[in-house]
Motif scaffolding. Structure first.
Motif, PDB file in Angstrom:
ATOM      1  N   LYS A   1       0.816  -1.215   0.000  1.00  0.00           N
ATOM      2  CA  LYS A   1       0.000   0.000   0.000  1.00  0.00           C
ATOM      3  C   LYS A   1       0.851   1.268   0.000  1.00  0.00           C
ATOM      4  O   LYS A   1       0.357   2.343  -0.341  1.00  0.00           O
ATOM      5  CB  LYS A   1      -0.926   0.009   1.221  1.00  0.00           C
ATOM      6  N   ASP A   2       2.144   1.152   0.384  1.00  0.00           N
ATOM      7  CA  ASP A   2       3.037   2.314   0.383  1.00  0.00           C
ATOM      8  C   ASP A   2       3.865   2.418  -0.895  1.00  0.00           C
ATOM      9  O   ASP A   2       4.728   3.297  -1.002  1.00  0.00           O
ATOM     10  CB  ASP A   2       3.990   2.241   1.586  1.00  0.00           C
ATOM     11  N   MET A   3       3.620   1.542  -1.856  1.00  0.00           N
ATOM     12  CA  MET A   3       4.435   1.505  -3.065  1.00  0.00           C
ATOM     13  C   MET A   3       4.344   2.830  -3.829  1.00  0.00           C
ATOM     14  O   MET A   3       3.266   3.356  -4.070  1.00  0.00           O
ATOM     15  CB  MET A   3       3.998   0.360  -3.967  1.00  0.00           C
ATOM     16  N   GLU A   4       5.545   3.333  -4.231  1.00  0.00           N
ATOM     17  CA  GLU A   4       5.623   4.597  -4.960  1.00  0.00           C
ATOM     18  C   GLU A   4       6.215   4.436  -6.360  1.00  0.00           C
ATOM     19  O   GLU A   4       5.826   5.167  -7.268  1.00  0.00           O
ATOM     20  CB  GLU A   4       6.464   5.600  -4.167  1.00  0.00           C
TER      21      GLU A   4
ATOM     22  N   PHE B   1       5.282   6.508  -9.995  1.00  0.00           N
ATOM     23  CA  PHE B   1       6.136   6.119 -11.117  1.00  0.00           C
ATOM     24  C   PHE B   1       5.839   4.672 -11.484  1.00  0.00           C
ATOM     25  O   PHE B   1       5.830   3.791 -10.614  1.00  0.00           O
ATOM     26  CB  PHE B   1       7.605   6.273 -10.708  1.00  0.00           C
ATOM     27  N   PHE B   2       5.603   4.423 -12.784  1.00  0.00           N
ATOM     28  CA  PHE B   2       5.268   3.078 -13.239  1.00  0.00           C
ATOM     29  C   PHE B   2       5.819   2.912 -14.647  1.00  0.00           C
ATOM     30  O   PHE B   2       5.318   3.518 -15.598  1.00  0.00           O
ATOM     31  CB  PHE B   2       3.751   2.883 -13.230  1.00  0.00           C
ATOM     32  N   ASP B   3       6.872   2.111 -14.804  1.00  0.00           N
ATOM     33  CA  ASP B   3       7.498   1.898 -16.105  1.00  0.00           C
ATOM     34  C   ASP B   3       6.998   0.585 -16.697  1.00  0.00           C
ATOM     35  O   ASP B   3       7.291  -0.498 -16.175  1.00  0.00           O
ATOM     36  CB  ASP B   3       9.020   1.869 -15.970  1.00  0.00           C
ATOM     37  N   VAL B   4       6.246   0.703 -17.792  1.00  0.00           N
ATOM     38  CA  VAL B   4       5.705  -0.472 -18.482  1.00  0.00           C
ATOM     39  C   VAL B   4       6.261  -0.563 -19.902  1.00  0.00           C
ATOM     40  O   VAL B   4       5.634  -1.139 -20.795  1.00  0.00           O
ATOM     41  CB  VAL B   4       4.161  -0.437 -18.498  1.00  0.00           C
ATOM     42  N   SER B   5       7.436   0.000 -20.117  1.00  0.00           N
ATOM     43  CA  SER B   5       8.056  -0.023 -21.440  1.00  0.00           C
ATOM     44  C   SER B   5       8.265  -1.454 -21.925  1.00  0.00           C
ATOM     45  O   SER B   5       8.642  -2.336 -21.151  1.00  0.00           O
ATOM     46  CB  SER B   5       9.407   0.705 -21.398  1.00  0.00           C
TER      47      SER B   5
ATOM     48  N   THR C   1      -2.895   7.558 -18.384  1.00  0.00           N
ATOM     49  CA  THR C   1      -2.290   8.856 -18.056  1.00  0.00           C
ATOM     50  C   THR C   1      -3.354   9.883 -17.702  1.00  0.00           C
ATOM     51  O   THR C   1      -3.165  10.703 -16.793  1.00  0.00           O
ATOM     52  CB  THR C   1      -1.438   9.354 -19.237  1.00  0.00           C
ATOM     53  N   ARG C   2      -4.476   9.828 -18.387  1.00  0.00           N
ATOM     54  CA  ARG C   2      -5.585  10.748 -18.066  1.00  0.00           C
ATOM     55  C   ARG C   2      -6.332  10.305 -16.810  1.00  0.00           C
ATOM     56  O   ARG C   2      -6.763  11.135 -16.010  1.00  0.00           O
ATOM     57  CB  ARG C   2      -6.549  10.824 -19.253  1.00  0.00           C
ATOM     58  N   GLU C   3      -6.469   9.003 -16.622  1.00  0.00           N
ATOM     59  CA  GLU C   3      -7.239   8.500 -15.491  1.00  0.00           C
ATOM     60  C   GLU C   3      -6.464   8.575 -14.172  1.00  0.00           C
ATOM     61  O   GLU C   3      -7.072   8.782 -13.106  1.00  0.00           O
ATOM     62  CB  GLU C   3      -7.647   7.043 -15.759  1.00  0.00           C
ATOM     63  N   PHE C   4      -5.127   8.436 -14.253  1.00  0.00           N
ATOM     64  CA  PHE C   4      -4.290   8.459 -13.043  1.00  0.00           C
ATOM     65  C   PHE C   4      -3.211   9.529 -13.207  1.00  0.00           C
ATOM     66  O   PHE C   4      -2.022   9.220 -13.382  1.00  0.00           O
ATOM     67  CB  PHE C   4      -3.646   7.084 -12.806  1.00  0.00           C
ATOM     68  N   PRO C   5      -3.575  10.796 -13.154  1.00  0.00           N
ATOM     69  CA  PRO C   5      -2.612  11.876 -13.440  1.00  0.00           C
ATOM     70  C   PRO C   5      -1.483  11.982 -12.420  1.00  0.00           C
ATOM     71  O   PRO C   5      -0.460  12.601 -12.704  1.00  0.00           O
ATOM     72  CB  PRO C   5      -3.494  13.133 -13.415  1.00  0.00           C
ATOM     73  N   ARG C   6      -1.660  11.383 -11.246  1.00  0.00           N
ATOM     74  CA  ARG C   6      -0.609  11.460 -10.229  1.00  0.00           C
ATOM     75  C   ARG C   6       0.586  10.578 -10.578  1.00  0.00           C
ATOM     76  O   ARG C   6       1.680  10.737 -10.018  1.00  0.00           O
ATOM     77  CB  ARG C   6      -1.170  11.011  -8.869  1.00  0.00           C
ATOM     78  N   VAL C   7       0.406   9.617 -11.498  1.00  0.00           N
ATOM     79  CA  VAL C   7       1.435   8.623 -11.802  1.00  0.00           C
ATOM     80  C   VAL C   7       2.137   8.978 -13.113  1.00  0.00           C
ATOM     81  O   VAL C   7       1.477   9.224 -14.131  1.00  0.00           O
ATOM     82  CB  VAL C   7       0.824   7.207 -11.908  1.00  0.00           C
ATOM     83  N   ALA C   8       3.464   8.993 -13.085  1.00  0.00           N
ATOM     84  CA  ALA C   8       4.251   9.145 -14.310  1.00  0.00           C
ATOM     85  C   ALA C   8       4.406   7.757 -14.932  1.00  0.00           C
ATOM     86  O   ALA C   8       5.242   6.954 -14.493  1.00  0.00           O
ATOM     87  CB  ALA C   8       5.608   9.752 -13.992  1.00  0.00           C
ATOM     88  N   ILE C   9       3.591   7.465 -15.926  1.00  0.00           N
ATOM     89  CA  ILE C   9       3.607   6.147 -16.566  1.00  0.00           C
ATOM     90  C   ILE C   9       4.560   6.198 -17.762  1.00  0.00           C
ATOM     91  O   ILE C   9       4.384   7.019 -18.675  1.00  0.00           O
ATOM     92  CB  ILE C   9       2.193   5.733 -17.013  1.00  0.00           C
ATOM     93  N   LYS C  10       5.559   5.342 -17.763  1.00  0.00           N
ATOM     94  CA  LYS C  10       6.606   5.357 -18.776  1.00  0.00           C
ATOM     95  C   LYS C  10       6.370   4.254 -19.804  1.00  0.00           C
ATOM     96  O   LYS C  10       6.108   3.102 -19.444  1.00  0.00           O
ATOM     97  CB  LYS C  10       7.988   5.177 -18.130  1.00  0.00           C
ATOM     98  N   LYS C  11       6.485   4.639 -21.060  1.00  0.00           N
ATOM     99  CA  LYS C  11       6.324   3.674 -22.161  1.00  0.00           C
ATOM    100  C   LYS C  11       7.322   4.050 -23.242  1.00  0.00           C
ATOM    101  O   LYS C  11       7.047   4.877 -24.108  1.00  0.00           O
ATOM    102  CB  LYS C  11       4.890   3.706 -22.689  1.00  0.00           C
TER     103      LYS C  11
END
Length: 657
Positions: A595-598, A625-629, A643-653
């Protein structure tokens, strides 16, 4: 001719330097063009030491990628990017005396076939450009220093700027270069990645230069002060830069109030003018060939004594309590503190107070840090607690001078950073272990001069809480000795330690001995397997950060990753980069227990579906931060929607063109 060319380039820096050189009377036949022949040194790399994929060595030779844009294995790639490593549990405490202008995070040094006077440097950036912030040239003399036996070396800054975001396209970066007063075959690039959204990638570098200056150029070099560049690429002489700084010195009150110059008598004003002239004389008469900043950092302080500082006018400082003066001076970096010591007896006394030197960050001044500079700091470092000498070269600083400094000032030392210091060998480690009994943090990352036996002395530093061994030659036997002796370790970086051939034994020892372990970096530690991960899961319950990127022997089918997140519920950062076996069950376990994962990196995972990844986004509310490249089960459309639904997360592709 070169002098005329550089004087003209100040006004027309946007034009091609080679064309401008020819317009100034030069001939194209005089210009030689080289690709980098070899990468001689670097601070970090994404790739491993046994492969050319994403390795620093790819910057040498001809280009393979440009003008394509994207993520390619043939590029030179560094270890980090963005703010993510600075906000993770393993982050280090910043040094207070760091100059605001210093932002370099990585460097790479390139050797060329022949020494030339640089006219132009082309840097081909093929992914996330804009990270180069400094270009330096090196002169390595055939003569040697009579004291150290090392070849005489000096560095010249050719260009300096700030990181930028030019856009998602490849480019040829060619900043205006200051005149170099010597021929060079070694160029250094310094980079800052804090602005880019993903790893920056460099393809190749091309150097244009002339083999030798003409007679007229040599005369011009004698009569012209050494040029330096400000952040915008504007060129100034050493003298004009000093005068500009002197004009900015004011001890007056708020804007509009009378300043010191308004209230002093004409005799005092004349005295102040004489003081300025004396400072300028020091700039003009100092050996520019040695580098003026090096002169200030070492020679000035060795030559000056309190009796020699004849200026008795202290301005408004006479009205301030000593505690306030001490507080004001605490905001200066060490080079500025050395300069202040020359202005008056009062400020000399405060500038030499040992309480001003509880922290020393010499990394920003690495080209000027030599034996003389270290010697000049001995008497002021009695209460030294934190020292950063990272990037200091062995052909400028000798190991003997460093050991003498540690002997004199190591008793109270708590943090010592020596990353990428080529002078560090087993003798330095022995002296550190002997002279620094209270050491809690030691960074010797990328110190390749230490042999495997030299690491055993670290075992005697039983107060250690942080240890960085990235890219060192330590083996498992020395590492096991350290782990068994330093049970209070909280942060350990073992990334790319290729000489450790039995990592599971190391992780078993960590699980048995370091119960307070908070962060562990095992990046590209090839022999880590399920056994080692299970040992961490059962022995290190306080673990908050784990990087097992490119550890191919960790198999998801063993359930070790599920065991890890179930037992280590404080995990905030988990990098599983390029582990092809990570599956939906692992992500669902993260969603349930962490639950504390960042920060999560699952780059290259082939068995993960978009549904499981979305469950992590929904359940881990602290995720940023979530890298799914290169995850084949997650397409670009899905990432855009997330990216639109979870704007708090920097999703990397990431992608390849």
């Amino acid at each position: 001719m070169l002098a005329r060319f550089f004087q003209k380039k100040d006004k027309q820096s946007e034009k091609d330097p080679v064309e401008e050189y020819c317009k100034a009377g030069g001939s194209k036949e005089d210009i030689v063009i080289f690709n980098a022949q070899e990468v001689t040194d670097f601070s970090s790399q994404y790739g491993s030491g046994t492969s050319i994929s994403y390795a620093a060595c790819n910057l040498a030779g001809r280009g393979n990628i440009y003008p394509s844009y994207g993520d390619f294995t043939q590029a030179c790639v560094f270890r980090t990017y963005g703010p993510w490593w600075d906000i993770s549990p393993s982050k280090t405490e910043p040094f207070k005396r760091t100059p605001p202008s210093f932002c370099s995070q990585d460097y790479i040094e390139l050797a060329f076939q022949k020494k030339v006077y640089p006219l132009k440097l082309e840097i081909y950036e093929t992914y996330n450009p804009g990270c180069v912030v400094k270009i330096l040239a090196c002169e390595r003399s055939e003569d040697t220093d009579v004291d150290t036996g090392h070849s005489l070396t000096r560095w010249k800054t050719l260009w300096e700027g700030e990181p930028t975001l030019p856009g998602p396209t490849s480019r040829m970066f060619c900043p205006p270069l200051a005149r170099c007063p010597f021929p060079t075959d070694l160029i250094r690039l310094e980079l800052c990645h804090k602005l880019v959204h993903y790893y920056t990638e460099l393809d190749y570098v091309v150097l244009y230069g002339t083999a030798s200056p003409e007679e007229e150029e040599e005369k011009s070099m004698v009569n012209t002060q050494c040029m330096v560049s400000d952040k915008k690429g504007n060129h100034m002489t050493e003298v004009s830069m000093a005068m500009k700084k002197l004009e900015q010195l004011s001890i007056g009150s708020k804007s509009g109030s009378p300043t010191k110059s308004d209230t002093l008598s004409s005799r005092q004003e004349h005295k102040t003018d004489k003081s300025k002239e004396a400072v300028l004389d020091n700039f003009e008469n100092s050996d520019i060939e040695k580098g003026s900043e090096c002169y200030e950092l070492g020679e000035v302080n060795r030559q000056m004594s309190e009796e020699e500082v004849t200026e008795s006018d202290n301005g408004y400082f006479d009205l301030l309590p000593e505690e306030v003066i001490q507080q004001i001076l605490s905001f200066l970096d060490v080079l500025s503190l050395c300069r202040v010591a020359r202005t008056s007896r009062l400020l000399y006394k405060h500038s030499y107070d040992s309480l001003q030197y509880t922290e020393l960050n010499l990394q920003p001044h690495w080209p000027q840090v030599n034996d003389v500079a270290l010697e000049s700091l001995h008497n002021r470092s009695r209460f030294l607690q934190r020292l950063n000498l990272s990037w200091c070269h062995g052909n400028i600083v000798s190991e003997a001078a460093f050991c003498r400094y540690v002997q004199a000032c190591g008793q109270n030392l708590r943090d010592l950073y020596l990353s990428s210091c080529s002078f560090v060998t087993q003798y330095s480690i022995h002296e550190i272990a002997k002279s620094c009994p209270n050491l809690e943090e030691l960074d010797i990352g990328s110190c390749k001069g230490i042999d495997s036996d030299g690491f055993y002395d670290i075992s005697s530093l039983q107060s250690l809480k942080r240890l960085n061994l990235y890219r060192t030659n330590i083996d498992q036997y020395a590492l096991l000795s350290i782990i068994r002796s330093c049970s209070g370790l909280k942060h350990l970086n073992l990334g790319s330690t290729d000489c450790v051939h039995a990592f599971d034994e190391v992780l078993l020892a960590l699980g048995n001995n370091t119960k307070k372990l908070v962060s562990l970096d095992l990046w590209r530690c090839r022999t880590v397997s399920n056994v080692g991960v299970s040992a961490l899961a059962n022995g290190c319950p306080d673990l908050q950060e784990l990087d097992i990127g490119w550890c191919a022997d960790v198999k998801s089918s063993s359930m070790c990753l599920i065991e890890l997140v179930r037992n280590c519920t404080q995990l905030k950062k988990l990098f599983l980069t390029a582990n092809r076996t990570v599956c939906d069950a692992d992500l669902l376990a993260i969603a349930q227990y962490s639950k504390d994962m960042e920060q999560i990196d699952i780059l290259g995972t082939r068995q993960v579906t978009a549904d499981a990844a979305k469950k992590v986004l929904e359940s881990c509310e602290k995720l940023i931060f979530f890298d799914v490249s290169f995850c084949s089960g997650i397409d670009n459309y899905t990432v855009e929607h997330w990216t639109r639904e979870f704007p708090r997360v920097a999703i990397k592709k990431s992608f390849q063109n």
